[in-house]
Scaffold this active site. Structure first.
Site, short mmCIF file in Angstrom:
data_model
loop_
_atom_site.label_atom_id
_atom_site.label_comp_id
_atom_site.label_asym_id
_atom_site.label_seq_id
_atom_site.Cartn_x
_atom_site.Cartn_y
_atom_site.Cartn_z
N ARG A 37 -20.62 -13.73 -0.63
CA ARG A 37 -20.99 -12.31 -0.40
C ARG A 37 -21.66 -11.74 -1.66
NH1 ARG A 37 -16.13 -12.09 2.98
NH2 ARG A 37 -14.77 -11.34 1.33
N SER A 135 -10.67 9.12 -6.34
CA SER A 135 -10.95 9.77 -5.06
C SER A 135 -10.36 11.16 -5.08
CB SER A 135 -10.30 8.97 -3.93
OG SER A 135 -10.37 9.70 -2.72
N TYR A 187 -2.68 5.08 -0.51
CA TYR A 187 -4.03 5.07 -1.10
C TYR A 187 -4.18 6.25 -2.07
CZ TYR A 187 -9.11 5.52 -1.42
OH TYR A 187 -10.41 5.64 -1.89
N GLY A 188 -3.79 7.45 -1.60
CA GLY A 188 -3.90 8.64 -2.44
C GLY A 188 -3.11 8.46 -3.73
N SER A 190 -2.31 5.63 -5.17
CA SER A 190 -2.96 4.62 -6.04
C SER A 190 -4.09 5.27 -6.83
CB SER A 190 -3.47 3.42 -5.22
OG SER A 190 -4.64 3.75 -4.48
#
Ligand code: NAP
Length: 262
Positions: A37, A135, A187-188, A190
């Protein structure tokens, strides 16, 4: 001669970061977990400045081997963009507590391990930039007031931060994370931990190294199942501006190409 590493450069925002960084570097290392990839992405970029190196952030041996190769091949590194990460899709049936380990393994522990291993090369450069893709999901407001104080404490150490991350994992495993002031997003959490880590590194870094993080916005990539509304080429601009020579920022969180609140 500027040498840059972009993790997860084979697709999505990482690919766009690599593309936009190319004019300002002499060598661009696409750090990808799958060589084929990575090679396909390098071919699309079509530049002799691109080199593909294998890196799996979920595997400590792979991280260590990657870092060893970097130390063998290069005297210094000007840019590290920690872009690679995972997010379980909202529809994924894996229970919350089983998503915690894999998410933190890549997004926090693997990313931190890689950064620590490459730090000697970054601090050897005269003008270096270390960028984390965080994020807006990493906002402090997902934590209780007490936890917010722990994470935003200006004296927070790397060791204490890692202890807090492990405490979250334990509390999730024991089904009490909500009662103990933690986030309800793996996720938040992390990304919140990565922002805290960015601020610690920025505080302790030499003047020659700019350490910052950013949110690319809600982008149209595999991670968002292509529901994101922003073109990843636009999202990439936040990281690319922080990876330019003589970056004026230290320890900030950038969103929409502006310094933003955490
Ligand atoms: P993406 O399209 O899912 O791409 C993620 C990249 O990370 C891929 O190259 C992937 O490689 C790589 N990766 C995943 N696990 C890895 C591992 N264990 N080791 C090495 N590489 C690994 O994601 P994206 O949307 O471009 O996101 C890029 C960054 O922006 C992430 O840090 C994400 O959290 C952040 N972000 C994204 C958004 C958004 O709206 N998209 C919003 C806020 C923040 P493979 O191709 O091999 O899977």
């Amino acid at each position: 001669m500027r040498t840059a590493v972009v993790t997860g450069a084979n697709k999505g925002i990482g690919f766009q970061i690599a593309k936009q960084l190319l004019p300002s570097v002499s060598l661009l290392i696409l750090a990808c977990r799958d060589r084929s990839r990575g090679e396909a992405a390098a071919k699309l970029l079509g530049s002799s400045k691109c080199v593909v190196e294998e890196l799996d952030l979920a595997n400590e041996k792979s991280i260590d081997a990657f870092a060893e190769r970097m130390h063998e091949k290069y005297d210094h590194l000007e840019v590290l963009v920690n872009n690679a990460a995972i997010a379980f899709p909202g529809r994924d049936p894996t229970p919350f507590e089983q998503q915690t380990g894999p998410t933190l393994k890549i997004n926090y522990f693997g990313t931190v391990r890689l950064t620590e291993k490459l730090m000697p090369l970054l601090t050897k450069a005269d003008d270096a930039q270390l960028v984390f893709l965080a994020s807006m999901a990493g906002s402090l407001s997902q934590l209780s007031d007490k936890r917010q104080k722990q994470f935003s404490d200006p004296t927070l150490s790397k060791q204490k931060l890692t202890e807090l991350v492990k405490e979250f994992e334990t509390d999730v495993a024991e089904g009490r994370h909500k009662d103990r002031g933690w986030s309800n997003s793996n996720y938040g959490f992390s990304k919140l931990s990565i922002i805290a880590y960015t601020k610690i590194l920025a505080r302790d870094a030499p003047k020659s190294l700019a350490v910052n993080c950013c949110c690319p916005g809600y982008c149209d990539t595999d991670m968002t199942s292509h529901k994101g509304t922003r073109d990843p080429a636009d999202g990439a601009k936040n990281a690319v501006m922080l990876a330019q020579p003589n970056c004026p920022h230290r320890g900030v969180f950038i969103k929409n190409e502006q310094v933003s609140e955490w």
